[in-house]
Design a protein around this motif. Structure first.
Motif, PDB file in Angstrom:
ATOM      1  N   ILE A 176      21.520  -1.932  11.725  1.00 19.41           N
ATOM      2  CA  ILE A 176      22.753  -2.052  10.925  1.00 19.41           C
ATOM      3  C   ILE A 176      23.147  -3.519  10.813  1.00 19.41           C
ATOM      4  O   ILE A 176      23.588  -4.144  11.780  1.00 19.41           O
ATOM      5  CB  ILE A 176      23.883  -1.210  11.561  1.00 19.41           C
ATOM      6  CG1 ILE A 176      23.465   0.262  11.557  1.00 19.41           C
ATOM      7  CG2 ILE A 176      25.190  -1.400  10.797  1.00 19.41           C
ATOM      8  CD1 ILE A 176      24.409   1.182  12.287  1.00 19.41           C
ATOM      9  N   MET A 177      22.943  -4.055   9.609  1.00 25.22           N
ATOM     10  CA  MET A 177      23.236  -5.469   9.360  1.00 25.22           C
ATOM     11  C   MET A 177      23.706  -5.621   7.911  1.00 25.22           C
ATOM     12  O   MET A 177      23.337  -4.809   7.060  1.00 25.22           O
ATOM     13  CB  MET A 177      21.956  -6.312   9.513  1.00 25.22           C
ATOM     14  CG  MET A 177      21.375  -6.338  10.904  1.00 25.22           C
ATOM     15  SD  MET A 177      19.970  -7.466  11.008  1.00 25.22           S
ATOM     16  CE  MET A 177      18.733  -6.612  10.045  1.00 25.22           C
ATOM     17  N   PRO A 178      24.468  -6.662   7.605  1.00 25.73           N
ATOM     18  CA  PRO A 178      24.871  -6.883   6.214  1.00 25.73           C
ATOM     19  C   PRO A 178      23.704  -7.449   5.390  1.00 25.73           C
ATOM     20  O   PRO A 178      22.696  -7.871   5.941  1.00 25.73           O
ATOM     21  CB  PRO A 178      25.993  -7.917   6.339  1.00 25.73           C
ATOM     22  CG  PRO A 178      25.729  -8.629   7.613  1.00 25.73           C
ATOM     23  CD  PRO A 178      25.067  -7.637   8.521  1.00 25.73           C
ATOM     24  N   GLY A 225      23.770   2.484  17.055  1.00 27.71           N
ATOM     25  CA  GLY A 225      24.628   3.536  16.498  1.00 27.71           C
ATOM     26  C   GLY A 225      23.930   4.312  15.414  1.00 27.71           C
ATOM     27  O   GLY A 225      22.725   4.193  15.202  1.00 27.71           O
ATOM     28  N   GLY A 226      24.712   5.109  14.745  1.00 26.95           N
ATOM     29  CA  GLY A 226      24.226   5.795  13.562  1.00 26.95           C
ATOM     30  C   GLY A 226      23.387   7.011  13.848  1.00 26.95           C
ATOM     31  O   GLY A 226      22.465   7.313  13.107  1.00 26.95           O
ATOM     32  N   ASP A 250      22.743  -9.277  13.445  1.00 30.48           N
ATOM     33  CA  ASP A 250      23.960  -9.917  12.919  1.00 30.48           C
ATOM     34  C   ASP A 250      24.988 -10.196  14.007  1.00 30.48           C
ATOM     35  O   ASP A 250      25.887 -11.010  13.808  1.00 30.48           O
ATOM     36  CB  ASP A 250      24.594  -9.040  11.820  1.00 30.48           C
ATOM     37  CG  ASP A 250      25.017  -7.683  12.346  1.00 30.48           C
ATOM     38  OD1 ASP A 250      24.245  -7.079  13.114  1.00 30.48           O
ATOM     39  OD2 ASP A 250      26.122  -7.223  11.993  1.00 30.48           O
ATOM     40  N   GLU A 303      19.584  -4.491   5.529  1.00 30.22           N
ATOM     41  CA  GLU A 303      19.580  -3.921   6.864  1.00 30.22           C
ATOM     42  C   GLU A 303      18.156  -3.787   7.397  1.00 30.22           C
ATOM     43  O   GLU A 303      17.175  -4.126   6.719  1.00 30.22           O
ATOM     44  CB  GLU A 303      20.383  -2.617   6.902  1.00 30.22           C
ATOM     45  CG  GLU A 303      20.054  -1.611   5.846  1.00 30.22           C
ATOM     46  CD  GLU A 303      18.904  -0.754   6.224  1.00 30.22           C
ATOM     47  OE1 GLU A 303      17.760  -1.150   5.900  1.00 30.22           O
ATOM     48  OE2 GLU A 303      19.091   0.327   6.805  1.00 30.22           O
ATOM     49  N   ILE A 345      15.922  -1.376   8.243  1.00 31.70           N
ATOM     50  CA  ILE A 345      14.798  -0.568   7.750  1.00 31.70           C
ATOM     51  C   ILE A 345      14.255  -1.151   6.436  1.00 31.70           C
ATOM     52  O   ILE A 345      13.045  -1.193   6.213  1.00 31.70           O
ATOM     53  CB  ILE A 345      15.219   0.914   7.597  1.00 31.70           C
ATOM     54  CG1 ILE A 345      15.578   1.452   8.980  1.00 31.70           C
ATOM     55  CG2 ILE A 345      14.099   1.743   6.985  1.00 31.70           C
ATOM     56  CD1 ILE A 345      16.171   2.835   9.005  1.00 31.70           C
TER      57      ILE A 345
END
Lengths: 463, 122
Positions: free
Chosen positions: B54-56, B82-83, B9, B59, B61
């Motif tokens: 991490i995406m809107p 991150g995360g 993203d 996501e 996974i």
């Protein structure tokens, strides 16, 4: 299903139709009808002698299926299934009397066994139960989507299901030939008015449709776990009050949203939630369970000194001292720019009765200093209340988390509606994120208190 | 020519990865989130998918699981910056739930291209 007919019958066929009419007062009633396990149901069916024959008693066992309601709700069903089951059970129990039993059948049906009613009476009652379930789930104007099947146990123990006559035929059969159905005939002698009454019934005001005027009518509660991913545990359970939203009981929303600007209703709601949480904490103390429960209370309710005193008094009187370490109070709808002194004035008396006080703020809050200085233990926001795109929500979450971190505050996030928002929240550094709503935590096994990142991807936990 | 789908993203990161891969002679298609990425995957049948976590909308996974559901043999590299959560992190989960390999951000171009090559060769 002829809706008009059934609704008119409901109002006019007295005791058989409306469970509240001719019902003995609560204190004089015997034990209520109850749900039983499948094994007990089979035992009862064997005892009834329904095996392998179509005796006069076979019609007193029926399946009330709500499979078509499930179909109607489609992909929404998993989200509503628990609520639908509660509503269906309540409806069934309202109609049954002591000695009657019922058991859930598969995931959208209930087998009902009447102790005294015979075929037609039992089937009429089941039809009315099904109609009531439909109305309560989907609204007054909805066509009855329930289906009733007569149940018979076969010689090999399997259950066989067969169609029952149309509703009008059941009524006609009951009235025309009472001798053929002695149980129903007894009921009809005592309770059923003749059909002509029905024709005139349209002028009769339906009592059930009169609004009670209570803004909290239909209030129910669920608990939303807040997950601490760093420790892999559920840290607290937030008590969430819900009210029916629109026709039918199945569509519910957070009560404060349904009440909107109803200030008196919102204040009453805060006290009702306090009562609910206090009851749960009593149970947790009794069971020696060390779970933390979060009690939300609107900032507005505590803004005026007199009202605040009343709330604190209620907290003091309802909460045992042993329960206080299990309580987290969450100030919600905290307005922007509240000065430090005001925050202290409101949070200090709460802190005297709770383990911690936390504050739910607007997601666009940028000033966290006053909260940090007021010994607010954590700040959070509800991302679900705003109709942003996920990308916008993610950007807002990141800003909130950064700002709170600068003030040295622990953060939490509510209103997560997708896995992508959950992972984004964790990536943004929120220390606690909400999971899916669950039953009262006292009913959960200890193992449920643990949680892992993998649970996000467990289809069984999808909300 | 091998075709690679890049899903991220963050436009800057996405373009950087695209340029990196194109300069190595790969044909590259891209998408800005998992939902669009899945559509591109269906239309383009790439030899390799590189996806952020991490995406809107959808996501990484979830995207990996969906791609695996449709193409069990698909080659997928998960990337994430991150995360990190306690003893586990998203890349570890991505690996366990279907990624062929994982790379932590910020990307070391040489290391990343090496993994791309070995993934395509496998």
């Amino acid at each position: 299903m002829p809706n008009a007919l059934i609704r008119r019958l409901r109002r006019n066929l007295a005791g058989l139709i409306d469970p509240e009419i001719n019902r003995p007062p609560e204190h004089t009633r015997g034990p209520r009808a109850r749900a039983v396990s499948a094994e007990m149901l089979y035992d009862r069916l064997r005892a009834l002698g329904t095996v392998g024959r179509s005796g006069p008693k076979t019609g007193q066992v029926n399946l009330v299926s709500i499979a078509r309601i499930k179909e109607r709700l489609g992909s929404e069903w998993p989200r509503h299934a628990v609520n639908a089951d509660r509503i269906a059970r309540n409806a069934i129990e309202r109609y049954l009397i002591a000695g009657d039993i019922y058991a859930p059948w598969k995931d959208a049906g209930y087998i009902v066994v009447f102790a005294t009613l015979e075929r037609h009476g039992a089937q009429i009652k089941c039809k009315l139960i099904g109609d009531e379930i439909t109305r309560q789930l989907l609204g007054e104007d909805e066509t009855d989507l329930s289906e009733i099947r007569a149940v018979e146990m076969q010689a090999d123990g399997a259950l066989a299901f067969s169609d029952i006559p149309a509703f009008e035929q059941l009524i006609a059969a009951t009235i025309a030939d009472p001798a053929a159905d002695s149980g129903a005939a007894r009921e009809s002698t005592n309770r059923i008015s003749p059909l002509p009454t029905i024709v005139e019934a349209e002028t009769i005001a339906p009592g059930a449709e009169v609004k009670s005027g209570d803004p909290l009518a239909g209030l129910s509660f669920c608990y939303r776990p807040s997950w601490d991913p760093a420790r892999g545990v559920i840290s607290t359970y937030l008590c969430v009050a819900r009210l029916p939203d629109g026709p039918g009981g199945i569509r519910q929303r957070e009560a404060s949203l349904v009440l909107g600007g109803n200030r008196a209703g919102l204040e009453a709601l805060d006290f009702a939630i306090l009562e609910q949480v206090a009851g749960l904490l009593d149970g947790l103390v009794r069971e020696k369970r060390r779970l933390l429960i979060t009690l939300p209370v609107r900032f507005e309710t505590l803004a005026a000194a007199a009202q605040r005193r009343r709330y604190i008094d209620a907290l003091r009187s309802r909460l045992a001292p042993e329960a206080e370490p299990l309580l987290v109070v969450e100030l919600i709808d905290v307005p922007d720019g509240v000065p430090h002194a005001r925050l202290l004035e409101i949070s200090s008396p709460l802190r005297a009765h709770a383990r911690a006080v936390i504050a739910r703020l607007r997601p666009d809050t940028t000033e966290f200093g006053p909260f940090s200085a007021s010994r607010i233990a954590a700040v959070g926001c509800d991302i679900g209340r705003y109709n942003n795109s996920e990308l916008a929500a993610m950007q807002q979450m990141a800003r909130f988390s950064r700002g709170a971190a600068k003030a040295g505050m622990v953060t939490y996030l509510r209103g997560i509606r997708s896995i992508s928002l959950a992972t984004a929240a964790l990536g943004a550094g929120f220390a606690h994120i909400d999971g899916n709503a669950v039953a009262p935590p006292i009913e959960l096994p200890q193992s449920v208190v643990a949680f892992s990142l993998f649970d996000l991807y467990n289809p069984a936990l999808k909300g | 020519m091998k075709k690679i789908l890049v899903i991220d993203d963050n436009m800057v990161v996405r373009n950087t990865i695209v340029q990196m891969l194109e300069s190595e002679g790969y044909e590259v298609v891209s998408a800005e989130d998992g939902r669009r990425g899945l559509c591109v995957f269906r239309a383009e049948h790439p030899d390799l998918v590189v996806t952020d976590i991490i995406m809107p909308e959808k996501e990484g996974i979830e995207t990996i699981r969906d791609i695996r559901g449709e193409a069990p043999d698909a080659k997928i590299i998960a990337i994430s910056g991150g995360g990190r959560i306690g003893n586990t992190d998203f890349l570890k989960i991505a690996r366990q739930l279907g990624a062929s390999d994982v790379v932590a951000k910020p990307l070391d171009p040489d290391h990343f291209l090496e993994i791309v090559k070995s993934c395509l060769a496998a």
